[in-house]
Scaffold this motif. Structure first.
Motif, PDB file in Angstrom:
ATOM      1  N   CYS A 114      58.875  80.968  45.323  1.00  0.00           N
ATOM      2  CA  CYS A 114      60.111  80.974  44.531  1.00  0.00           C
ATOM      3  C   CYS A 114      60.813  82.314  44.736  1.00  0.00           C
ATOM      4  O   CYS A 114      60.189  83.279  45.139  1.00  0.00           O
ATOM      5  CB  CYS A 114      59.797  80.772  43.044  1.00  0.00           C
ATOM      6  SG  CYS A 114      59.403  79.067  42.658  1.00  0.00           S
ATOM      7  N   PHE A 116      59.495  84.708  39.985  1.00  0.00           N
ATOM      8  CA  PHE A 116      58.537  83.859  39.270  1.00  0.00           C
ATOM      9  C   PHE A 116      58.825  83.893  37.772  1.00  0.00           C
ATOM     10  O   PHE A 116      59.049  84.958  37.199  1.00  0.00           O
ATOM     11  CB  PHE A 116      57.106  84.344  39.500  1.00  0.00           C
ATOM     12  CG  PHE A 116      56.637  84.248  40.938  1.00  0.00           C
ATOM     13  CD1 PHE A 116      57.174  83.308  41.813  1.00  0.00           C
ATOM     14  CD2 PHE A 116      55.651  85.091  41.404  1.00  0.00           C
ATOM     15  CE1 PHE A 116      56.738  83.220  43.134  1.00  0.00           C
ATOM     16  CE2 PHE A 116      55.194  85.013  42.715  1.00  0.00           C
ATOM     17  CZ  PHE A 116      55.747  84.086  43.583  1.00  0.00           C
ATOM     18  N   CYS A 117      58.786  82.724  37.157  1.00  0.00           N
ATOM     19  CA  CYS A 117      58.964  82.639  35.704  1.00  0.00           C
ATOM     20  C   CYS A 117      57.613  82.913  35.044  1.00  0.00           C
ATOM     21  O   CYS A 117      56.592  82.373  35.476  1.00  0.00           O
ATOM     22  CB  CYS A 117      59.423  81.244  35.297  1.00  0.00           C
ATOM     23  SG  CYS A 117      60.827  80.647  36.250  1.00  0.00           S
ATOM     24  N   CYS A 143      55.648  79.842  34.123  1.00  0.00           N
ATOM     25  CA  CYS A 143      55.588  78.816  35.172  1.00  0.00           C
ATOM     26  C   CYS A 143      54.423  77.845  34.987  1.00  0.00           C
ATOM     27  O   CYS A 143      53.280  78.274  34.875  1.00  0.00           O
ATOM     28  CB  CYS A 143      55.461  79.494  36.531  1.00  0.00           C
ATOM     29  SG  CYS A 143      55.365  78.297  37.873  1.00  0.00           S
ATOM     30  N   PHE A 194      51.238  79.941  43.331  1.00  0.00           N
ATOM     31  CA  PHE A 194      51.483  81.309  43.829  1.00  0.00           C
ATOM     32  C   PHE A 194      50.284  82.226  43.627  1.00  0.00           C
ATOM     33  O   PHE A 194      50.364  83.413  43.853  1.00  0.00           O
ATOM     34  CB  PHE A 194      52.678  81.955  43.103  1.00  0.00           C
ATOM     35  CG  PHE A 194      53.805  81.014  42.843  1.00  0.00           C
ATOM     36  CD1 PHE A 194      54.416  80.358  43.893  1.00  0.00           C
ATOM     37  CD2 PHE A 194      54.250  80.770  41.562  1.00  0.00           C
ATOM     38  CE1 PHE A 194      55.449  79.485  43.666  1.00  0.00           C
ATOM     39  CE2 PHE A 194      55.283  79.890  41.321  1.00  0.00           C
ATOM     40  CZ  PHE A 194      55.886  79.240  42.378  1.00  0.00           C
ATOM     41  N   LYS A 204      65.241  76.706  41.228  1.00  0.00           N
ATOM     42  CA  LYS A 204      65.808  77.681  40.275  1.00  0.00           C
ATOM     43  C   LYS A 204      66.696  78.681  41.017  1.00  0.00           C
ATOM     44  O   LYS A 204      66.998  79.764  40.528  1.00  0.00           O
ATOM     45  CB  LYS A 204      64.699  78.399  39.484  1.00  0.00           C
ATOM     46  CG  LYS A 204      65.228  79.078  38.218  1.00  0.00           C
ATOM     47  CD  LYS A 204      64.155  79.364  37.207  1.00  0.00           C
ATOM     48  CE  LYS A 204      64.651  80.245  36.058  1.00  0.00           C
ATOM     49  NZ  LYS A 204      65.690  79.630  35.215  1.00  0.00           N
ATOM     50  N   HIS A 225      66.957  74.354  37.409  1.00  0.00           N
ATOM     51  CA  HIS A 225      66.193  74.880  36.291  1.00  0.00           C
ATOM     52  C   HIS A 225      66.992  76.038  35.692  1.00  0.00           C
ATOM     53  O   HIS A 225      67.119  77.084  36.317  1.00  0.00           O
ATOM     54  CB  HIS A 225      64.834  75.310  36.862  1.00  0.00           C
ATOM     55  CG  HIS A 225      63.928  76.000  35.913  1.00  0.00           C
ATOM     56  ND1 HIS A 225      62.689  76.454  36.290  1.00  0.00           N
ATOM     57  CD2 HIS A 225      64.044  76.327  34.613  1.00  0.00           C
ATOM     58  CE1 HIS A 225      62.089  77.024  35.261  1.00  0.00           C
ATOM     59  NE2 HIS A 225      62.905  76.962  34.233  1.00  0.00           N
TER      60      HIS A 225
END
Ligand code: SF4
Length: 426
Positions: free
Chosen positions: A141, A144-145, A148, A154, A222, A259
């Motif tokens: 990504c 990173f959220c 997540c 990841f 995202k 997102h």
């Protein structure tokens, strides 16, 4: 495909805004960042985070590891191991914690199909008409959220990853054979991290003869929040928009499943221009996010987000309930609260912004929406329904669970009216 400077655990101290992060938060990044993958970029740092509000800023919390994401015992032990520089013990303990953080919530492994006796590890045939494809090159990504639900993609451990191999022929053969599949969702990670030529190769497979039953191609991403210039001024912008344009011109529906976590992500000129560029190709943008404590657990935030999305030409699609994975204890909210946030947001926007389904739990049986609370025959209940089901007979059948003010997920609820099982468990 990254158009901004990336920051990880290795180099975040070179962020121009580093002096805004309090010392205790720096320590938390060092400790918690060992367990949860951490990556952000200069766009998020410069355009989305309000540094005057750190550490409570929602995008800071979305992007940076926070101390409370680990239990006090986990935090203290990792801290000891980091400061002692005991690498081996640290690695062992981190993988021990990760294996307890439920890397595959909602029993995702059971959706993995097989062909000729071989499991297709980069696919989930989740619902009769929808198959998810996890392209090998797209399991990353742009940032990173912290919440997540796919963090295991990841974490560096192959054991936890969904991903196609180098040869996608078995996947294509499976889709060709399963004529009931009308929708392919390219997901990850973020498939738009792939080079456009690789992305084109995946998409074009579903435009070929023999794939006429595939009517919609969806891309979960995202990028509009984390890397918007890739659609406008980025070096591959022209190639991406012309790929979208070409796909739409074949007569298939192309849906960007965007997102968006917070309305601030829609406030920048870059994001607005990116949305306009995608829409100019004829692709549709549908939006989704989970409702998360410390980030967007406020009906005003959701109302503003849906309103803004509609003004920009996007279609609000889902509000999700936090899944049982990662730092769930930090983010989760009771279902009753999730519904209250949804109800108040929904009732404060006009009809054209009321297209989102929520709050929805992605369970092993399907997506379950909490419709509300009621009192029936003297019993307080949650009214619920499936909006998607592994069993295609499940959607749109109302059912009831005994009200529980504290429950945060379906497995904590009991059937109402003295029943032993829910109808889908019989
Ligand atoms: S964009 Fe999605 S897959 Fe990527 S880090 Fe965020 S939640 Fe995870």
């Amino acid at each position: 495909m990254e158009d901004y400077k990336t920051y990880t655990l290795q180099n975040y101290r070179s962020l121009p805004q580093i002096s805004h992060i309090p010392d205790e938060c720096i320590e938390a990044i060092e400790i918690v960042g060992r367990v949860f993958p951490f990556k952000t970029n200069s766009y998020v740092a410069e355009r989305l985070i309000d540094w005057r509000n750190v550490p409570d800023d929602p995008i800071f919390t979305l992007s940076f590891p926070r101390r409370e994401m680990l239990t006090p015992e986990q935090y203290a032990r990792i801290r000891r191991l980091v400061y002692k520089q005991n690498k081996r013990a640290l690695t062992d303990y981190v993988s021990q914690i990760r294996s307890r953080l439920n890397p595959h919530p909602s029993d995702q492994m059971r959706n993995v199909p097989a062909a000729n006796g071989t499991r297709l590890e980069g696919m989930q045939h989740k619902y009769r008409e929808t198959a998810l494809l996890f392209p090998r090159e797209g399991q990353n990504c742009f940032a990173f959220c912290s919440y997540c639900f796919r963090w295991s993609q990841f974490s560096g451990s192959d054991e936890f990853r969904f991903s196609t191999g180098a040869d996608i022929a078995p996947y294509l053969a499976y889709v060709k054979e399963h004529r009931e599949i009308t929708d392919i969702l390219l997901t990850g990670g973020d498939p738009l991290t792939m080079n456009p030529s690789i992305l084109r190769n995946y998409i074009e497979q579903f435009l070929m003869p023999g794939m006429d039953h595939v009517r919609a191609i969806r891309i979960g991403t995202k990028s509009l929040s984390y890397n918007p210039s890739m659609f406008t001024t980025g070096r591959h912008a022209g190639a991406i928009i012309s790929l979208f344009d070409k796909t739409v011109k074949t007569g298939k529906h192309l849906s960007i499943m965007a997102h968006f976590t917070h309305p601030v992500e829609l406030s920048t000129d870059e994001a607005k221009a990116a949305i306009a560029a995608i829409r100019s190709s004829g692709a549709q943008i549908r939006t989704q996010a989970p409702v998360m404590k410390h980030i967007n657990d406020d009906p005003r935030v959701w109302a503003a987000m849906w309103q803004r999305q509609v003004e920009l030409g996007c279609v609000p699609y889902y509000m999700f309930v936090p899944r049982d994975t990662g730092a769930r204890h930090f983010f989760e909210l009771p279902l009753s609260r999730c519904h209250e946030i949804f109800r108040r947001a929904y009732s404060s926007v006009s009809g054209i912004a009321r297209t989102a389904a929520g709050p929805c739990m992605s369970t092993g049986h399907g997506k379950i929406q909490v419709l509300g609370t009621s009192e029936i025959a003297g019993e307080k209940v949650f009214a619920m329904r499936f909006v998607q089901g592994q069993n295609p007979e499940l959607p749109a059948v109302p059912f009831f669970a005994r009200y529980d003010a504290e429950a945060t997920w379906m497995d904590q609820l009991k059937p109402a009216f003295g029943e032993k099982k829910f109808f889908f468990e019989l």
